[in-house]
Design an enzyme around this catalytic site. Structure first.
Site, mmCIF file in Angstrom:
data_model
loop_
_atom_site.group_PDB
_atom_site.id
_atom_site.type_symbol
_atom_site.label_atom_id
_atom_site.label_comp_id
_atom_site.label_asym_id
_atom_site.label_seq_id
_atom_site.Cartn_x
_atom_site.Cartn_y
_atom_site.Cartn_z
ATOM 1 N N TYR A 1 0.783 -1.235 0.000
ATOM 2 C CA TYR A 1 0.000 0.000 0.000
ATOM 3 C C TYR A 1 0.814 1.284 0.000
ATOM 4 C CZ TYR A 1 -4.225 -2.662 0.431
ATOM 5 O OH TYR A 1 -5.258 -3.523 0.169
ATOM 6 N N ASP B 1 -2.499 13.308 6.944
ATOM 7 C CA ASP B 1 -1.074 13.247 6.624
ATOM 8 C C ASP B 1 -0.209 13.237 7.883
ATOM 9 O OD1 ASP B 1 -1.750 13.204 3.960
ATOM 10 O OD2 ASP B 1 -0.955 15.189 3.489
ATOM 11 N N HIS C 1 -3.856 5.359 5.513
ATOM 12 C CA HIS C 1 -3.740 6.664 4.854
ATOM 13 C C HIS C 1 -4.480 6.656 3.518
ATOM 14 C CE1 HIS C 1 -1.488 9.913 2.665
ATOM 15 N NE2 HIS C 1 -1.834 10.543 3.775
#
Length: 145
Positions: A55, A121, A75
């Site tokens: 990923y 983030d 994320h």
């Protein structure tokens, strides 16, 4: 400087631009890269995360191979959720943040999509910094089908 020198300099610059094999990066990915460096205090280059596990990097499929790869999947899922429910473009969303002693910190004045994307983030960058890095999980897309 003579005009001929300027022309040579211009030609060199243009040829270097054309020789670059890196596609332009969306603005947010530059910020995310800087956040990663902030969180891990520069111990590991951001490029190490671009093709890690199933990923980390562009796209993703299969089962995450370890804790770091799970950080990347989460994320990715957050970005997908931002695109759907927040109707924002996380790869292009610019936000304000700073690098503190405990890692990246989003500016409290950010709202809406900027707040969500910055938070995603920052959380991912901190997750990356905590997770062990296993060199055997770099460039393994054949195991991610």
């Amino acid at each position: 400087m003579y005009p001929a020198h300027l022309l040579v300099l211009l030609a060199v610059c243009v040829s270097l631009l054309g020789a670059s094999d890196m596609p332009p990066q969306p603005l947010n990915l530059v910020q995310f890269s800087n956040m990663i460096q902030c969180a891990n205090h520069g111990r590991r280059p951001t490029s190490n995360y671009m093709d890690y596990g199933c990923y980390c990097g562009k796209g993703g499929s299969g089962t995450p191979v370890d804790e770091l790869d799970r950080c990347c999947k989460i994320h990715d899922d957050c970005y997908g959720e931002a695109e759907k429910s927040q109707k924002c473009a996380p790869y292009w969303t610019w936000y304000t943040w700073k690098c503190g002693s405990d890692g990246p910190q989003c500016d409290d004045s950010e709202t809406g999509s900027r707040r969500f994307v910055c938070g995603y983030d920052a959380t991912a960058a901190k997750c990356f910094a905590k997770a062990p890095y296993n060199k055997e999980n770099y460039n393994i897309e054949t195991r991610c089908q």
